[in-house]
Design an enzyme around this catalytic site. Structure first.
Site, mmCIF file in Angstrom:
data_model
loop_
_atom_site.group_PDB
_atom_site.id
_atom_site.type_symbol
_atom_site.label_atom_id
_atom_site.label_comp_id
_atom_site.label_asym_id
_atom_site.label_seq_id
_atom_site.Cartn_x
_atom_site.Cartn_y
_atom_site.Cartn_z
ATOM 1 N N ILE A 109 0.862 -1.183 0.000
ATOM 2 C CA ILE A 109 0.000 0.000 0.000
ATOM 3 C C ILE A 109 0.900 1.235 0.000
ATOM 4 O O ILE A 109 1.743 1.404 0.879
ATOM 5 C CB ILE A 109 -0.935 0.008 1.232
ATOM 6 C CG1 ILE A 109 -1.949 -1.136 1.131
ATOM 7 C CG2 ILE A 109 -1.638 1.363 1.361
ATOM 8 C CD1 ILE A 109 -2.964 -1.034 0.004
ATOM 9 N N LYS A 110 0.707 2.089 -1.001
ATOM 10 C CA LYS A 110 1.532 3.294 -1.121
ATOM 11 C C LYS A 110 0.892 4.446 -0.356
ATOM 12 O O LYS A 110 -0.278 4.756 -0.542
ATOM 13 C CB LYS A 110 1.680 3.702 -2.595
ATOM 14 C CG LYS A 110 2.752 2.950 -3.327
ATOM 15 C CD LYS A 110 2.747 3.317 -4.791
ATOM 16 C CE LYS A 110 3.825 4.301 -5.130
ATOM 17 N NZ LYS A 110 3.954 4.471 -6.604
ATOM 18 N N LEU A 111 1.701 5.061 0.487
ATOM 19 C CA LEU A 111 1.250 6.201 1.293
ATOM 20 C C LEU A 111 2.221 7.358 1.103
ATOM 21 O O LEU A 111 3.429 7.149 0.989
ATOM 22 C CB LEU A 111 1.230 5.824 2.780
ATOM 23 C CG LEU A 111 0.363 4.637 3.198
ATOM 24 C CD1 LEU A 111 0.742 4.186 4.603
ATOM 25 C CD2 LEU A 111 -1.112 5.007 3.142
#
Length: 305
Positions: A109-111
């Site tokens: 998951i890219k944050l």
């Protein structure tokens, strides 16, 4: 491009998804996302948001059919300063992958690497076993905070750092070893290896093959098909410039950053402040464009437009 170059992993972001969603080859995925959003119902806004999340996951699932490793899927950049919002959205994306029969171990998951994003990553990793890829990372402070948060992977940007120095400085070209983006990632890599952090360093956002070769030996690199094509035509011997052994011998001191010290150190780096906010704005703008496109698909026919 994935079929041709056979990478281990692949990444998406709002700008890439927006471009792909407009290609004729992928209209079936867009139609599926639209149908999903409508099926769940709710307000117009909720239907569009659900369709958007589904589209990201549908593209991710298509990519996973073609690679052995993991795909990175980005949380909406408009949540970059909302820790709980990012956690909620990340869990939702993982649930959608699960519905598609895909384990969370195959997803990153890219944050955004804001303070709130880094703390969201810490919670997702420790409490939910969700692996995170911290993106839009430009400052050493961001990298230190990510290591302390125990996230799976960081994507420190190289080319966008170079862009800033060329736009704002006297110098208009740099040798790869003197490239400010290369130097930034080298320092981060050395710090992580010297102090035994498990977080993977994945250099990202390259402008030329010189930058890539100057970071040979880095844990991972994420490279565009265009630059992979250029590299595939070269037949020179490539020797690693980064190594754990050299990192452990380098002179760097360990630092600890709480929120106040993080904000101060990050704020001291003008390039990083400007590039982080600029990156968030651009990804947010593309998210809005994508939602508009989905809205037209979902509701314009009903309104007789």
């Amino acid at each position: 491009a994935i079929d041709e170059y056979k990478p281990l992993d692949a990444t998406t972001n709002p700008s890439l998804i927006l471009a792909a969603a407009q290609m004729p080859a992928y209209q079936e995925l867009v139609d599926d996302a639209v149908a999903y959003g409508k099926k769940l119902g709710g307000s117009e806004e909720e239907q569009i948001k659900n369709a958007c999340d589904k589209l990201f996951v549908l593209f991710g699932a298509e990519i996973l059919k073609r690679i052995p490793g993991r795909v990175s899927t980005e949380v909406d950049a408009r949540l970059s300063f909302d820790k709980e919002g990012m956690i909620h959205r990340a869990r939702r994306l993982i649930d959608l992958y699960k519905e598609a029969g895909i384990s969370k171990d195959r997803v990153l998951i890219k944050l955004s690497s804001t303070w709130e994003g880094i703390q969201a990553g810490k919670v997702l990793e420790a409490e939910y076993g969700i692996h995170c890829n911290m993106t839009l990372l430009f400052s050493f402070a961001q990298a230190v905070a990510c290591a302390e948060a125990g996230v799976t992977l960081i994507s420190p940007f190289v080319g966008r750092i170079l862009d800033w120095y060329i736009a704002n400085g006297e110098k208009k070209s740099y040798e790869p070893s003197e490239d400010p983006g290369v130097k930034s990632v080298t320092k981060i890599y050395n710090y992580y290896k010297k102090f035994g952090y498990k977080t993977i360093v994945m250099g990202a956002s390259f402008r030329n093959t010189g930058e890539i070769k100057a970071l040979a030996g880095c844990d991972y690199l994420t490279i565009s098909p265009k630059l992979l094509a250029e590299l595939s035509k070269e037949y020179t011997k490539l020797t690693p410039t980064l190594s754990v052994k050299e990192a452990q011998a380098c002179e760097l001191e360990k630092i600890h950053l709480d929120e106040k010290t993080f904000r101060w150190h990050h704020n001291e780096d003008q390039m990083a402040v400007e590039k982080l906010s600029d990156g968030i704005r651009k990804f947010a703008a593309d998210a809005v464009k994508l939602e508009r496109m989905l809205k037209e698909r979902m509701f314009s026919a009903e309104n007789g437009k």
